[in-house]
Design a protein around this motif. Structure first.
Motif, PDB file in Angstrom:
ATOM      1  N   VAL A   2       0.864  -1.169   0.000  1.00 19.12           N
ATOM      2  CA  VAL A   2       0.000   0.000   0.000  1.00 19.12           C
ATOM      3  C   VAL A   2       0.901   1.220   0.000  1.00 19.12           C
ATOM      4  N   PRO A   3       1.016   1.890  -1.139  1.00 18.70           N
ATOM      5  CA  PRO A   3       1.871   3.081  -1.205  1.00 18.70           C
ATOM      6  C   PRO A   3       1.266   4.242  -0.415  1.00 18.70           C
ATOM      7  N   ILE A   4       2.025   5.275  -0.249  1.00 21.70           N
ATOM      8  CA  ILE A   4       1.525   6.495   0.375  1.00 21.70           C
ATOM      9  C   ILE A   4       0.448   7.083  -0.530  1.00 21.70           C
ATOM     10  N   SER A   5      -0.632   7.570   0.069  1.00 21.07           N
ATOM     11  CA  SER A   5      -1.878   7.786  -0.665  1.00 21.07           C
ATOM     12  C   SER A   5      -1.785   8.800  -1.795  1.00 21.07           C
ATOM     13  N   ASN A   6      -1.001   9.835  -1.691  1.00 21.77           N
ATOM     14  CA  ASN A   6      -0.951  10.829  -2.763  1.00 21.77           C
ATOM     15  C   ASN A   6       0.205  10.581  -3.739  1.00 21.77           C
ATOM     16  N   HIS A   7       0.852   9.438  -3.601  1.00 19.36           N
ATOM     17  CA  HIS A   7       1.963   9.134  -4.501  1.00 19.36           C
ATOM     18  C   HIS A   7       1.443   8.546  -5.805  1.00 19.36           C
ATOM     19  N   LEU A   8       2.173   8.845  -6.880  1.00 19.82           N
ATOM     20  CA  LEU A   8       1.735   8.428  -8.206  1.00 19.82           C
ATOM     21  C   LEU A   8       2.672   7.431  -8.867  1.00 19.82           C
ATOM     22  N   TYR A   9       3.871   7.282  -8.308  1.00 19.05           N
ATOM     23  CA  TYR A   9       4.871   6.406  -8.917  1.00 19.05           C
ATOM     24  C   TYR A   9       5.146   5.271  -7.945  1.00 19.05           C
ATOM     25  N   PHE A  10       5.261   4.059  -8.470  1.00 16.21           N
ATOM     26  CA  PHE A  10       5.408   2.881  -7.624  1.00 16.21           C
ATOM     27  C   PHE A  10       6.517   1.989  -8.172  1.00 16.21           C
ATOM     28  N   TYR A  11       7.182   1.310  -7.249  1.00 16.13           N
ATOM     29  CA  TYR A  11       8.372   0.555  -7.633  1.00 16.13           C
ATOM     30  C   TYR A  11       8.461  -0.734  -6.826  1.00 16.13           C
ATOM     31  N   TRP A  12       9.115  -1.717  -7.426  1.00 14.23           N
ATOM     32  CA  TRP A  12       9.529  -2.907  -6.697  1.00 14.23           C
ATOM     33  C   TRP A  12      11.036  -3.077  -6.879  1.00 14.23           C
ATOM     34  N   TYR A  13      11.668  -3.355  -5.752  1.00 15.93           N
ATOM     35  CA  TYR A  13      13.087  -3.704  -5.718  1.00 15.93           C
ATOM     36  C   TYR A  13      13.201  -5.032  -4.990  1.00 15.93           C
ATOM     37  N   ARG A  14      14.321  -5.719  -5.187  1.00 16.56           N
ATOM     38  CA  ARG A  14      14.523  -6.931  -4.405  1.00 16.56           C
ATOM     39  C   ARG A  14      15.985  -7.022  -3.977  1.00 16.56           C
ATOM     40  N   GLN A  15      16.196  -7.801  -2.912  1.00 18.39           N
ATOM     41  CA  GLN A  15      17.546  -8.017  -2.411  1.00 18.39           C
ATOM     42  C   GLN A  15      17.698  -9.494  -2.055  1.00 18.39           C
ATOM     43  N   ILE A  16      18.452 -10.187  -2.870  1.00 18.07           N
ATOM     44  CA  ILE A  16      18.816 -11.562  -2.534  1.00 18.07           C
ATOM     45  C   ILE A  16      19.816 -11.502  -1.384  1.00 18.07           C
ATOM     46  N   LEU A  17      19.710 -12.443  -0.472  1.00 16.74           N
ATOM     47  CA  LEU A  17      20.548 -12.427   0.729  1.00 16.74           C
ATOM     48  C   LEU A  17      22.022 -12.288   0.378  1.00 16.74           C
ATOM     49  N   GLY A  18      22.644 -11.261   0.964  1.00 16.54           N
ATOM     50  CA  GLY A  18      24.076 -11.070   0.745  1.00 16.54           C
ATOM     51  C   GLY A  18      24.417 -10.319  -0.519  1.00 16.54           C
ATOM     52  N   GLN A  19      23.392  -9.923  -1.286  1.00 15.86           N
ATOM     53  CA  GLN A  19      23.636  -9.216  -2.539  1.00 15.86           C
ATOM     54  C   GLN A  19      23.046  -7.809  -2.484  1.00 15.86           C
ATOM     55  N   LYS A  20      23.239  -7.083  -3.573  1.00 12.18           N
ATOM     56  CA  LYS A  20      22.780  -5.695  -3.617  1.00 12.18           C
ATOM     57  C   LYS A  20      21.267  -5.620  -3.788  1.00 12.18           C
ATOM     58  N   VAL A  21      20.702  -4.516  -3.395  1.00 13.22           N
ATOM     59  CA  VAL A  21      19.315  -4.212  -3.711  1.00 13.22           C
ATOM     60  C   VAL A  21      19.233  -3.912  -5.212  1.00 13.22           C
ATOM     61  N   GLU A  22      18.297  -4.569  -5.892  1.00 16.17           N
ATOM     62  CA  GLU A  22      18.195  -4.448  -7.352  1.00 16.17           C
ATOM     63  C   GLU A  22      16.817  -3.916  -7.750  1.00 16.17           C
ATOM     64  N   PHE A  23      16.804  -3.050  -8.723  1.00 15.25           N
ATOM     65  CA  PHE A  23      15.565  -2.529  -9.286  1.00 15.25           C
ATOM     66  C   PHE A  23      14.864  -3.615 -10.097  1.00 15.25           C
ATOM     67  N   LEU A  24      13.553  -3.731  -9.896  1.00 18.43           N
ATOM     68  CA  LEU A  24      12.764  -4.655 -10.704  1.00 18.43           C
ATOM     69  C   LEU A  24      11.902  -3.909 -11.720  1.00 18.43           C
ATOM     70  N   VAL A  25      11.078  -2.975 -11.221  1.00 19.67           N
ATOM     71  CA  VAL A  25      10.087  -2.379 -12.104  1.00 19.67           C
ATOM     72  C   VAL A  25       9.591  -1.065 -11.514  1.00 19.67           C
ATOM     73  N   SER A  26       9.221  -0.153 -12.407  1.00 17.52           N
ATOM     74  CA  SER A  26       8.538   1.070 -11.996  1.00 17.52           C
ATOM     75  C   SER A  26       7.196   1.141 -12.722  1.00 17.52           C
ATOM     76  N   PHE A  27       6.240   1.815 -12.088  1.00 19.95           N
ATOM     77  CA  PHE A  27       4.850   1.781 -12.549  1.00 19.95           C
ATOM     78  C   PHE A  27       4.256   3.156 -12.369  1.00 19.95           C
ATOM     79  N   TYR A  28       3.645   3.660 -13.422  1.00 22.78           N
ATOM     80  CA  TYR A  28       3.025   4.982 -13.367  1.00 22.78           C
ATOM     81  C   TYR A  28       1.845   5.025 -14.312  1.00 22.78           C
ATOM     82  N   ASN A  29       0.790   5.639 -13.890  1.00 26.25           N
ATOM     83  CA  ASN A  29      -0.395   5.815 -14.732  1.00 26.25           C
ATOM     84  C   ASN A  29      -0.899   4.469 -15.248  1.00 26.25           C
TER      85      ASN A  29
END
Lengths: 115, 113
Positions: B24-51
């Motif tokens: 549940v994003p912050i209510s007035n936000h318009l852009y949404f994202y998913w990132y993931r972090q495999i254990l011991g590795q860097k945080v990686e960008f997955l996807v961004s979503f708008y409109n």
């Protein structure tokens, strides 16, 4: 592609002392943003400080400041007067100017504050 | 203070099962994202979503992944047929505008057995 490297997996500092976390990055772009995020245990990442590459002046937020060396592609975070609440994982991140918010993260540095 | 919330905090699933992670994003936000972090590795960008559409995705975000904003408040990440290598912490984030500050959730830990 851009890369971000944090060469210090762990750091520790005495309470009230100053500590510097290192970050280097690689990019061919001239306009970009750099960030430091803090992630306390079992909590969400929060933005500590951000730097626009076109600004020569180093960003400062209270006890947190950066040393941005564009030519050297270095972006270190200095925490002054360390407090117990500063204990966290710290991530350095890069974002290109424009486009979606695709952050490129470093590996993170775990900071321990010794009382 | 408004914050991004994610459920579940931890999910264990069998390989090949479908998983839906909710945010549940912050209510007035318009852009949404998913990132993931495999254990011991860097945080990686997955996807961004708008409109109501994907604005950018990484090479990780293949046909097994999908995102949706089904009801105007939730933002979901679906993994159609989980693999062992999908085990990671998944972070949702939102921002008010395209260059605005990202606000992250606490993450959902996915364990695939």
């Amino acid at each position: 592609a851009q890369t971000v490297t944090q060469s210090q997996p762990e750091m520790s500092v005495q309470e009230a002392e100053t500590v510097t976390l290192s970050c280097t990055y690689d990019t061919s772009e001239s306009d970009y943003y750099l960030f430091w995020y803090k992630q306390p245990p079992s909590r969400q990442m929060i933005l500590v400080i951000r730097q626009e590459a076109y600004k020569q002046q180093n960003a400062t937020e209270n006890r947190f400041s950066v040393n941005f060396q564009k030519a050297a592609k270095s972006f270190s975070l200095k925490i002054s007067d360390s407090q117990l609440g500063d204990a966290a994982m710290y991530f350095c991140a890069y974002r290109s100017n424009g486009g979606a918010q695709k952050l490129v993260f470093g590996q993170g540095t775990r900071l321990t504050i010794n009382p | 203070e408004p914050e991004v919330t994610q459920t579940p905090s931890h999910q264990v699933t069998q390989m090949g099962q479908e998983v839906i992670l909710r945010c549940v994003p912050i209510s007035n936000h318009l852009y949404f994202y998913w990132y993931r972090q495999i254990l011991g590795q860097k945080v990686e960008f997955l996807v961004s979503f708008y409109n109501n559409e994907i604005s950018e995705k990484s090479e990780i975000f293949d046909d097994q992944f999908s995102v949706e904003r089904p009801d105007g408040s939730n933002f979901t990440l679906k993994i159609r047929s989980t693999k062992l290598e999908d085990s990671a912490m998944y972070f949702c984030a939102s921002s008010e505008y395209g260059t605005g500050e990202l606000f992250f959730g606490e993450g959902s830990r996915l364990t695939v057995l």
